[in-house]
Design a protein around this motif. Structure first.
Motif, PDB file in Angstrom:
ATOM      1  N   UNK A  46     -47.377  -7.763  23.305  1.00 58.74           N
ATOM      2  CA  UNK A  46     -47.404  -6.299  23.393  1.00 58.74           C
ATOM      3  C   UNK A  46     -46.204  -5.712  22.664  1.00 58.74           C
ATOM      4  N   UNK A  47     -45.054  -6.317  22.826  1.00 61.26           N
ATOM      5  CA  UNK A  47     -43.839  -5.828  22.140  1.00 61.26           C
ATOM      6  C   UNK A  47     -44.025  -5.874  20.626  1.00 61.26           C
ATOM      7  N   UNK A  48     -44.614  -6.940  20.135  1.00 62.79           N
ATOM      8  CA  UNK A  48     -44.837  -7.069  18.690  1.00 62.79           C
ATOM      9  C   UNK A  48     -45.797  -5.998  18.176  1.00 62.79           C
ATOM     10  N   UNK A  49     -46.890  -5.787  18.888  1.00 71.35           N
ATOM     11  CA  UNK A  49     -47.922  -4.857  18.426  1.00 71.35           C
ATOM     12  C   UNK A  49     -47.480  -3.398  18.512  1.00 71.35           C
ATOM     13  N   UNK A  50     -46.584  -3.086  19.430  1.00 72.67           N
ATOM     14  CA  UNK A  50     -46.183  -1.690  19.633  1.00 72.67           C
ATOM     15  C   UNK A  50     -44.768  -1.415  19.131  1.00 72.67           C
ATOM     16  N   UNK A  51     -44.230  -2.309  18.371  1.00 76.58           N
ATOM     17  CA  UNK A  51     -42.865  -2.139  17.870  1.00 76.58           C
ATOM     18  C   UNK A  51     -42.738  -0.816  17.111  1.00 76.58           C
ATOM     19  N   UNK A  52     -41.728  -0.039  17.477  1.00 74.72           N
ATOM     20  CA  UNK A  52     -41.488   1.243  16.837  1.00 74.72           C
ATOM     21  C   UNK A  52     -42.177   2.418  17.506  1.00 74.72           C
TER      22      UNK A  52
END
Length: 303
Positions: free
Chosen positions: A295-301
């Motif tokens: 989830x952190x990777x996909x929603x980074x930024x």
């Protein structure tokens, strides 16, 4: 407020649930990984004496490893240094003075990282077993919140309500700030939608609203609750922009390609916080940490 005085937009805060792991080692590993991944807040519920009632939802049992909320909050505080700690406390199950003292201690030892979420509890048999009257637990909760806030801010407190009476008492040491008190509400039969009395109570006295788990499955119902609640906050003469809203995303139930859309849906509705709901801990700590990482990777930024 004029356009030149408009507040900057709040940063959306993303956190999650602490799954029901049997092992304290899995709890430790998950909590520490959660903070290292950069999440903002970690929440968890409680049952103190869960009763074998017929209205337990499918897949959840009174035999789950339920920890007492303040004790678990102390455990999380000792393992972390940054994240906000958000226990969901069944407030009528304990005296207001005890709850005020426990919350003050955790907030002090965690250096101001406690956000308390309170509710009356849906399991009436549990409420009754711990000495509270299910019929008056809503009124009791209102007095408890008032008493706790006085104990956190005043050197000595005398309070005479309909259900609570204390005379010239104090909490010492007091927290360095009033602990934020958010509220949850709803039940499983109603899909997690708080009733009118509960919504009005939140709008009058809570600092924010924490969405109950079942409501995350029905986005339209969740959006309606947020809309109604913000309108009630304004009707009570409060600024909806100062009122927190914590929505939920069911990571285990929602496909990855729908995560960002759901996040943006809650953001547009006025959510200030979003919790990634994964309390059942499918696959153990390592699997849940991998899901958080994804989830952190996909929603980074985006937050």
């Amino acid at each position: 407020m004029t356009s030149s005085q408009q507040r900057p937009p709040r940063r959306l805060r993303i956190g999650g649930d602490l799954p029901y792991f049997d092992s304290r080692h899995e709890l430790r590993d998950y909590v520490q990984a959660f903070e290292e991944l950069g999440y903002d807040h970690l929440g968890f519920g409680e049952h103190v004496l869960p009763a074998r009632a017929p209205n337990w939802p499918s897949g959840i049992s009174p035999c789950e490893p339920w920890h007492e909320a303040f004790t678990q909050a102390a455990f999380v505080a000792a393992l972390t240094s940054r994240i906000e700690i958000v226990p969901s406390v069944l407030l009528p199950l304990r005296p207001a003075g005890i709850a005020a003292k426990q919350a003050a201690e955790i907030d002090l030892f965690s250096e101001g990282r406690l956000r308390l979420s309170v509710s009356v509890g849906w399991n009436r048999e549990e409420v009754r077993a711990l000495g509270a009257d299910p019929a008056t637990r809503g009124r009791l909760l209102e007095e408890q919140v008032e008493v706790m806030r006085l104990l956190w801010t005043e050197p000595h407190v005398t309070y005479r309500g309909k259900l609570i009476e204390i005379v010239d008492v104090a909490v010492n040491p007091r927290p360095e700030r009033p602990v934020p008190v958010w509220m949850g509400g709803g039940d499983f039969e109603g899909g997690g939608v708080p009733g009118p009395v509960v919504l009005d109570r939140m709008a009058r006295i809570a600092d924010g609203y924490k969405m109950f788990g079942p409501l995350m499955r029905d986005v339209d119902a969740g959006l309606d609750v947020i809309r109604r609640l913000r309108a009630l906050v304004a009707e009570h003469g409060r600024d909806p922009e100062d009122f927190g809203v914590e929505a939920r995303i069911p990571l285990q139930l929602l496909p990855e390609d729908a995560w960002i859309e759901r996040l943006e849906t809650w953001r547009r509705a006025g959510a200030t916080h979003i919790t990634l709901s994964n309390r059942r801990g499918a696959g153990g700590a390592n699997a849940e940490i991998a899901r958080l990482t994804r989830f952190r990777e996909l929603t980074d930024g985006l937050w």
